[in-house]
Design an enzyme around this catalytic site. Sequence first.
Site, PDB file in Angstrom:
ATOM      1  N   ASP A  20       0.866  -1.175   0.000  1.00 24.78           N
ATOM      2  CA  ASP A  20       0.000   0.000   0.000  1.00 24.78           C
ATOM      3  C   ASP A  20       0.911   1.236   0.000  1.00 24.78           C
ATOM      4  OD1 ASP A  20      -2.142   1.721   0.064  1.00 24.78           O
ATOM      5  OD2 ASP A  20      -3.149   0.732   1.717  1.00 24.78           O
TER       6      ASP A  20
HETATM    7  C1  BGC Z   1      -5.035   3.301   0.402  1.00 20.93           C
HETATM    8  C2  BGC Z   1      -5.244   2.323  -0.735  1.00 20.93           C
HETATM    9  C3  BGC Z   1      -5.091   3.026  -2.070  1.00 20.93           C
HETATM   10  C4  BGC Z   1      -3.720   3.671  -2.127  1.00 20.93           C
HETATM   11  C5  BGC Z   1      -3.386   4.325  -3.455  1.00 20.93           C
HETATM   12  C6  BGC Z   1      -3.785   4.154   0.226  1.00 20.93           C
HETATM   13  O1  BGC Z   1      -3.769   5.201   1.129  1.00 20.93           O
HETATM   14  O2  BGC Z   1      -4.964   2.607   1.624  1.00 20.93           O
HETATM   15  O3  BGC Z   1      -6.493   1.717  -0.603  1.00 20.93           O
HETATM   16  O4  BGC Z   1      -5.283   2.106  -3.109  1.00 20.93           O
HETATM   17  O5  BGC Z   1      -3.648   4.645  -1.096  1.00 20.93           O
HETATM   18  O6  BGC Z   1      -4.092   5.486  -3.666  1.00 20.93           O
END
Ligand code: BGC
Length: 742
Positions: A262
């Site tokens: 993530d």
């Molecule tokens: C979130 C994810 C997301 C990623 C990219 C993160 O803060 O937890 O769900 O896909 O950002 O934007």
Amino acid sequence: MKSQQLRQLLDSLSLDEKIGQLVQLSGEFYQAQNIATGPQKSLGITQNLVDLSGSVLNVTGAEQVKRVQEEHLKKSKHPIPLLFMADIIYGYHTVYPIPLGIGATWDPKLVEEAYHNTADEASASGVDVTFAPMLDLVRDPRWGRVLESTGEDAMLNSHFARAMVNGLQKDLPNGRGLAACIKHFAGYGAAEGGREYNSADISLSNLKQNYLPAYRAAVDAGAKMVMASLSTLNGVPGTGDQWLIDDMLRKQWGFDGVVISDYASIQELVDHGFARDREDAARLAITAGVDIDMKSPCYANGLKQLLNQGRISEEKINQAVWRVLSLKNDLGLFENPFRGASIERESHSILSSDKRAVARKMSQEAIVLLKNEDEVLPLAKQSNKKIAVIGPYSDEADLIGLWAVHADSNDTVTLADGIKEKLNDSYYSISKGTDILRDKKFFDQFGTAEESVKRSISSNEEEIKQRQKSLKNAAKADIIIFACGEHPLQSSEAGSRVLLRLPQNQVDLFNELVELQKPIITIVFSGRPLVLTDLVSKSSALLQAWFPGTEGGHALADILFGDYNPSGRLSMSMPYIEGQLPMHYDHLSTGRSEETSQHNSRFVSRYVDSPSKPLFPFGFGLSYGELVYSKLVMERSQLKLGETVESYVTINNIGNYNRYEVVQIYFHDDVASVAQPVKRLVDFKRVFIKAGETKQVKFSIPINQLGFYDRKGNYQLEPGTFTFFAGSDSMAMLSEQVELIQ
Ligand code: BGC
């Protein structure tokens, strides 16, 4: 490209080129004028690695994507196309209700169609991979990301997981479609106290029984990517969890796609106190099986040193690069680096009328009617009654929730727009009455710009005027529609709350309206189940609208005026009060169940200051008219392992409306070596039933589905009796017993 050619390509790459494939950067690296002093500097990676990076986050739009791809390919010695990945969670430009609303449809077929449409829209804009669906099961609506979940039940979530993956990926072989990246693997939805990014502690049997099945269903449906969770599960951060990723996901489940971290979660392994430094974090993540580092410098700066020091093998890097190259190859990027991206396609696909029609259908099915006293709904289109539509959501366009990041709320049909299409002007009035939220401190905590705070919070004089106008409108009307709800910023990522109530200014306005003693139809817009106890008791009817998406206003008006008979059923329990949380229908009975215990009423499992039951249970929802469940028949009373039991549920539509009914079947394993939930959903069917009609709905239930996971995580199915229940929600009362014999 043939597999052999791809292998040759991998072998020809330098170490830097390989590492580049494992680095994901966001849009500003490709858009800023001088990236050396901008984001690149803050991320701290070299220009060389920026040029070699393998994928990009949240850059969309055919023109933009083509430009970035073209420039990128010119820079590379080995021209390897970039993968464009984006957060397209519940619609791209045509936005559906938030996933919690999608969960309330109990209609995976429609969901598959909707996600197929989304893939068409987004692939026209050059997106290759979406970070969706989020498959985290949630039992605590304090957590803001409950908005992104389809609910609290493993079986229902699994149906949606399959539908979403199938819909997104259906057109991949045709060079369109989106590869699905399921997230956040795993357990993030059980964040303690519902506090964002908090740890989860889940027993092995609970994990396997409840939190993993939707992931497994999506992997079995062929999901191309998995995002590791940034939170910890039983003390181990998802980003460094070798047991989860390498052992379970890859070896046991046979997943051979790409795993991505993530956002910045590899470097956060240091903050977790799990890695010594960023290099160590890179070692732990790549060893666990994470292939791509999203927005952290750990792989870019660490992998080479780790290799030189002999702390990781080149084979580990090669495996990760192979998986990334294979995904690019599967998507056909080597043959056509722009894939579906086309300005022409965008103009036909985005927000086309057929896509809007599906969104309208989805919103209709997602909205849940929770109360309808004296059949105040549906409203007549032709009558002399005057309707006052009051409240901050009465003509609000921001009905798409915070995670619809690529959409524009200007494309949304508001509630007022929808009502205007049904009624003659002289029969209704619209007034805002108050702002959604008048708490400046709330906006200040995010550093919101003064200008946009001003747009959200009206001046005191304006507020008084708005309120007076709506009270005047209410006084002149026969019926009030009160359109209220949470601010979009109060839910979604980093939107955890402890008090799940309407903002006080809305409560005050509502109470003033109540004093007029007219029927009030309340519509609640929210990203989560709120505590609606007071609101429900004072309203004649209540509709839970979630954030209903682009076509929300049409769908609501369809329901209000009887053009659609509401069929939504909650996929999450609605609490009576926050102190009950977390809560879920599939709890254990305890040794002192409130309903059955012989103990003195003090010494049973309950609260002394609140009911322990939810305000509305899982599976609940009303429709217009009346329907009864008259019979449940289990075809056999005894079965052996591997056999299937047929069951028949008889329903009678005794009302005056045609409708859909979601027939739900639950079971309880009466005696087991690990105590089992009072009820577990085992199957459901969404059936259409005409007024006056009687229907027998058939279910085939394989007995092998009734097992459970023991403390060691082994699946068990023990002989003994099972009680089945049928009904319209998780309080289903018709019951029959079946015995599993050896
Ligand atoms: C979130 C994810 C997301 C990623 C990219 C993160 O803060 O937890 O769900 O896909 O950002 O934007």
